[in-house]
Enzyme design. Structure first.
Site, short mmCIF file in Angstrom:
data_model
loop_
_atom_site.label_atom_id
_atom_site.label_comp_id
_atom_site.label_asym_id
_atom_site.label_seq_id
_atom_site.Cartn_x
_atom_site.Cartn_y
_atom_site.Cartn_z
N GLY A 88 2.87 4.87 -13.63
CA GLY A 88 3.70 4.34 -12.34
C GLY A 88 4.29 3.00 -12.92
O GLY A 88 3.74 2.29 -14.00
N ASP A 89 4.90 2.17 -12.08
CA ASP A 89 5.53 0.88 -12.39
C ASP A 89 5.55 0.22 -11.01
O ASP A 89 5.56 0.93 -9.84
CB ASP A 89 6.46 0.82 -13.25
N PHE A 112 6.70 -6.05 -11.40
CA PHE A 112 6.27 -6.70 -12.34
C PHE A 112 5.25 -6.21 -13.42
O PHE A 112 4.87 -6.84 -14.27
CB PHE A 112 5.78 -8.30 -12.19
N SER A 113 5.18 -4.92 -12.85
CA SER A 113 3.80 -4.20 -13.82
C SER A 113 4.04 -2.79 -14.18
O SER A 113 5.12 -2.25 -13.70
CB SER A 113 2.74 -4.13 -12.83
N VAL A 159 2.01 0.72 -15.12
CA VAL A 159 0.48 1.41 -14.93
C VAL A 159 0.62 2.41 -15.94
O VAL A 159 1.38 3.48 -16.19
CB VAL A 159 0.08 1.69 -13.65
N ASP A 212 0.00 -3.11 2.99
CA ASP A 212 1.05 -2.60 2.36
C ASP A 212 0.60 -1.06 2.06
O ASP A 212 0.69 -0.44 0.99
CB ASP A 212 1.10 -3.23 0.93
N GLU A 243 3.16 5.56 -1.36
CA GLU A 243 3.28 5.01 -2.86
C GLU A 243 1.87 4.32 -3.45
O GLU A 243 1.56 4.30 -4.62
CB GLU A 243 4.44 3.75 -3.08
N ASP A 252 -3.42 -0.91 -5.08
CA ASP A 252 -2.43 -1.98 -4.91
C ASP A 252 -2.61 -3.04 -3.68
O ASP A 252 -2.20 -2.92 -2.55
CB ASP A 252 -1.07 -1.48 -4.87
N1 LIG Z 1 -5.43 3.83 -10.85
C1 LIG Z 1 -4.42 4.20 -10.91
N2 LIG Z 1 -4.51 5.64 -11.37
C2 LIG Z 1 -2.97 6.15 -11.31
N3 LIG Z 1 -2.04 5.54 -11.09
C3 LIG Z 1 -2.10 4.66 -10.78
C4 LIG Z 1 -3.21 3.73 -10.60
N4 LIG Z 1 -3.10 2.53 -9.85
C5 LIG Z 1 -1.45 2.58 -9.74
N5 LIG Z 1 -0.84 3.74 -10.27
C6 LIG Z 1 0.51 4.02 -10.44
O1 LIG Z 1 1.14 2.92 -10.68
C7 LIG Z 1 2.07 2.38 -9.47
C8 LIG Z 1 2.17 1.13 -9.43
O2 LIG Z 1 0.90 0.41 -9.13
P1 LIG Z 1 0.66 -0.67 -8.08
O3 LIG Z 1 1.15 -0.15 -6.86
O4 LIG Z 1 -0.64 -0.96 -8.39
O5 LIG Z 1 1.68 -1.78 -8.78
P2 LIG Z 1 2.36 -2.92 -8.35
O6 LIG Z 1 2.89 -3.92 -9.30
O7 LIG Z 1 1.81 -3.65 -7.22
O8 LIG Z 1 3.51 -2.11 -7.49
P3 LIG Z 1 4.62 -2.77 -6.29
O9 LIG Z 1 5.31 -3.82 -7.27
O10 LIG Z 1 5.55 -1.54 -6.02
O11 LIG Z 1 3.72 -3.31 -5.52
C9 LIG Z 1 1.58 3.28 -8.16
O12 LIG Z 1 2.26 3.44 -7.43
C10 LIG Z 1 0.82 4.40 -8.98
O13 LIG Z 1 1.98 5.47 -9.16
#
Ligand SMILES: Nc1ncnc2c1ncn2[C@@H]1O[C@H](COP(=O)(O)OP(=O)(O)OP(=O)(O)O)[C@@H](O)[C@H]1O
Length: 596
Positions: free
Chosen positions: A120-121, A124-125, A127, A258, A262, A308
């Site tokens: 996922g993403d 700014f990230s 995953v 949040d 998602e 998140d």
């Molecule tokens: N531990 C995990 N295992 C599997 N998939 C994950 C995990 N953590 C995150 N993901 C996937 O990655 C996506 C992005 O992760 P996360 O929400 O933590 O990132 P973020 O950069 O904070 O996102 P946003 O900018 O949307 O808030 C999640 O929606 C999910 O699909």
């Protein structure tokens, strides 16, 4: 992918429904496809003609057969064209997946891990599923890009100050502070419903969060895949989330802020095909979510965890200097303040539960202005016919969560004590006779799969709808806290919208929030009094206008309901919401109590 479903089936489904959530594993594709056909169209056509000729030599053909063949040959181009197009699309997907797999980036500072697959993403990230080469275990690695500060920007800092431009360096500091806050909060948690942070590190360009891996990915995709969840499955999911929230609120003094599908990720379990699939009236083609096994799960969903913590914050008790919830007693005014902060998560819990049960969010509109307005006023309804077969108890619970006055909204303990949460998974209701089923597209599906005219808002817009929904409530919470501190009576008295237009609307909170949906920055909702009664949905309006519509991609649900009513099939939902417009200029204080 469900057993017995080939990649081509999945892909055809994708084409038919625009199901952009269908996840096709590379292995499935490779095993299901013949070796890649690299011939040109001309070569392929030639080969096909040769095969036809070999199969039935011309000399043996009777005139009638020849005629049939000629007719078939005339029809063939269309069919061949279609199948060739499908083949090309499948090949494209295979190649893209292959390329994406091969293109796993390498990060300096992350040599201990081999990235396997993108999970996922975020803004700014990225995953990734990754193999920890040291331990041999699979984990999730979240790589967060650091804000870049070019040398010219660094050198121009004094100019930025002169021109009152926010220097980028403050953004960098804010980002670092935010990541550290996220890490700090996650480090301080240990609960089966909270994703575990295994380690944290950083390089020049990235922050790395190593997390426990949840192979199932986002709950969001599972909702779209299954259309909606049965009440048992919804309860299974929401209770896990609720226990996670209870732990955060009551034991860690943390508000997540949040909670959305998602950010809820799950462990995958096998789907055991239902002996007697439950079909609701007016169901469209819902995929079988399988047998529900109490204590294990269903619909492919086992354990659900909250992820998140980027927008989370700790609520500090300023008297004891401990996070709220970590001490057994708190002054009433602090309890109140604390309650408002926590109520944001309870609102979100209501939105998620609503969405699980019917497959579309409680608040949606293509127009951000209207959506913001609906959220701010708490305009939602249990839309018929999709909500007709859902229990009154579930609706009652949602009513206490999507309750506009935070003071009256259920707390997490009240939520967990509600009869719906404590109902044992009941026996499945008798299957609906097939003849009674009127297939309809649910709003979410219609949106996510592509509308009639192809102008689908898509999953992205639905995700944005959640973001806006929660942003409005975070604003309310922060406004309320500021008002409370200024001694103007605190939140809930002046009403939900009071304060949104205050001059200090954008003043920073004690937490650093770097990600704000555009809508939050742009939307201003007219200030006016609201009596804050719990569960208010709507009220008659003084001025006319076009009827309220839950319009997704031109699909007007009210219009459909009217149509159905006129045909005498399903009575139109007669809530005031259905009959009255939302018009930012003409809204009056709600007068009618909620009913369903
Ligand atoms: N531990 C995990 N295992 C599997 N998939 C994950 C995990 N953590 C995150 N993901 C996937 O990655 C996506 C992005 O992760 P996360 O929400 O933590 O990132 P973020 O950069 O904070 O996102 P946003 O900018 O949307 O808030 C999640 O929606 C999910 O699909």
């Amino acid at each position: 992918m469900p057993p017995g479903v080939t990649v081509v089936d999945a892909f055809k489904n994708l084409i038919r429904h625009g199901k952009n959530h269908v996840h096709v594993r590379q292995d499935d594709i490779s095993s299901a496809l013949p070796p890649a056909d690299t011939r040109t169209n001309r070569q392929r056509a030639h080969h096909e003609r040769r095969q036809q000729a070999n199969a039935q030599p011309q000399t043996q053909q009777k005139p009638q057969q020849q005629q049939q063949q000629q007719q078939a040959a005339k029809a063939q181009p269309v069919a061949t064209k279609q199948s060739q197009q499908i083949t090309r699309e499948v090949e494209k997907i295979v190649q893209e997946e292959r390329a994406a797999k091969e293109k796993m980036p390498t990060y300096k500072g992350l040599e201990r891990f081999r990235l396997i697959q993108k999970m996922g993403d975020g803004a700014f990230s990225n995953v990734y599923k990754a193999l920890d080469l040291a331990s041999g275990t699979t984990v999730a690695v979240k790589a967060v890009r650091k804000y870049e500060l070019t040398s010219s920007q660094a050198g121009d800092r004094h100019l930025n100050a002169v021109f009152k431009k926010k220097p980028r360096v403050t953004e960098m500091i804010a980002q670092r502070a935010n990541i550290l806050k996220e890490v700090q909060i996650m480090r301080g948690t240990n609960h089966p419903s909270i994703v575990k942070l295994l380690s944290f590190s950083e390089s020049t360009d990235h922050f790395f969060l190593v997390l426990e891996l949840m192979e199932g990915g986002e709950l969001f995709h599972q909702i779209v895949k299954l259309t909606y969840f049965s009440e048992n499955l919804s309860r299974h999911v929401i209770l896990q989330v609720a226990h996670g929230i209870r732990y955060l609120h009551e034991e860690r003094g943390v508000v997540h802020r949040d909670i959305k599908p998602e950010n809820l990720i799950f462990e995958r379990i096998p789907i055991i095909p239902s002996k007697d699939p439950i079909i609701r009236q007016n169901d469209e083609e819902k995929e079988d979510e399988g047998e529900f096994i109490p204590g294990v799960g269903g619909g492919g969903i086992g354990r659900v965890k909250i992820a998140d913590f980027g927008l989370s914050k700790v609520i500090w008790n300023e008297e004891t200097m401990t996070p709220c919830g970590t001490v057994g007693y708190t002054a009433p005014e602090i309890v109140k303040d604390e309650r408002y902060s926590k109520s944001v998560d309870m609102w979100a819990l209501g939105c998620v539960l609503y969405t699980l049960l019917c497959g579309f969010p409680p608040f949606y509109d293509e127009s951000i202005n209207v959506l913001t307005e609906k959220v701010a006023r708490g305009y939602y309804t249990f839309l018929s016919p999709w909500w007709d077969d859902i229990s009154a108890s579930a609706k009652d619970l949602i009513t206490h969560l999507l309750c506009i006055d935070p003071a009256q909204r259920y707390t997490i303990d009240e939520f967990l004590a509600h009869p719906w949460c404590n109902a044992a998974p009941g026996p499945p209701p008798p299957p609906t006779p097939r003849g009674d089923i009127h297939p309809l597209d649910s709003p979410l599906l219609h949106a996510a799969r592509g509308g009639r005219d192809g102008r689908s808002p898509g999953i992205a817009s639905l995700k944005e709808a959640f973001d806006i929904t929660y942003a409005v409530h975070r604003m309310e919470e922060e406004g309320a806290r500021r008002r409370a501190y200024k001694g103007r009576g605190g939140a809930g008295q002046a009403g939900f919208l009071a304060g949104l237009n205050e001059d200090d609307e954008d003043a920073p909170d004690d937490g650093i929030t770097v990600r704000q949906p555009q809508a939050q920055q742009q939307q201003r909702v007219p200030r006016e009094a609201y009596d804050g009664r719990a569960g208010q949905r709507d009220a008659p309006r003084r001025h006319g206008g076009k009827p309220f519509e839950l319009s997704i991609d031109g699909a007007t649900l009210i219009g459909r309901r009217q149509q159905r009513d006129a045909q005498g099939r399903i009575p139109m939902d007669s809530t005031p919401l259905a009959q009255n417009p939302i018009n930012a200029d003409t809204i009056d204080a709600p007068q009618s109590p909620m009913h369903y």
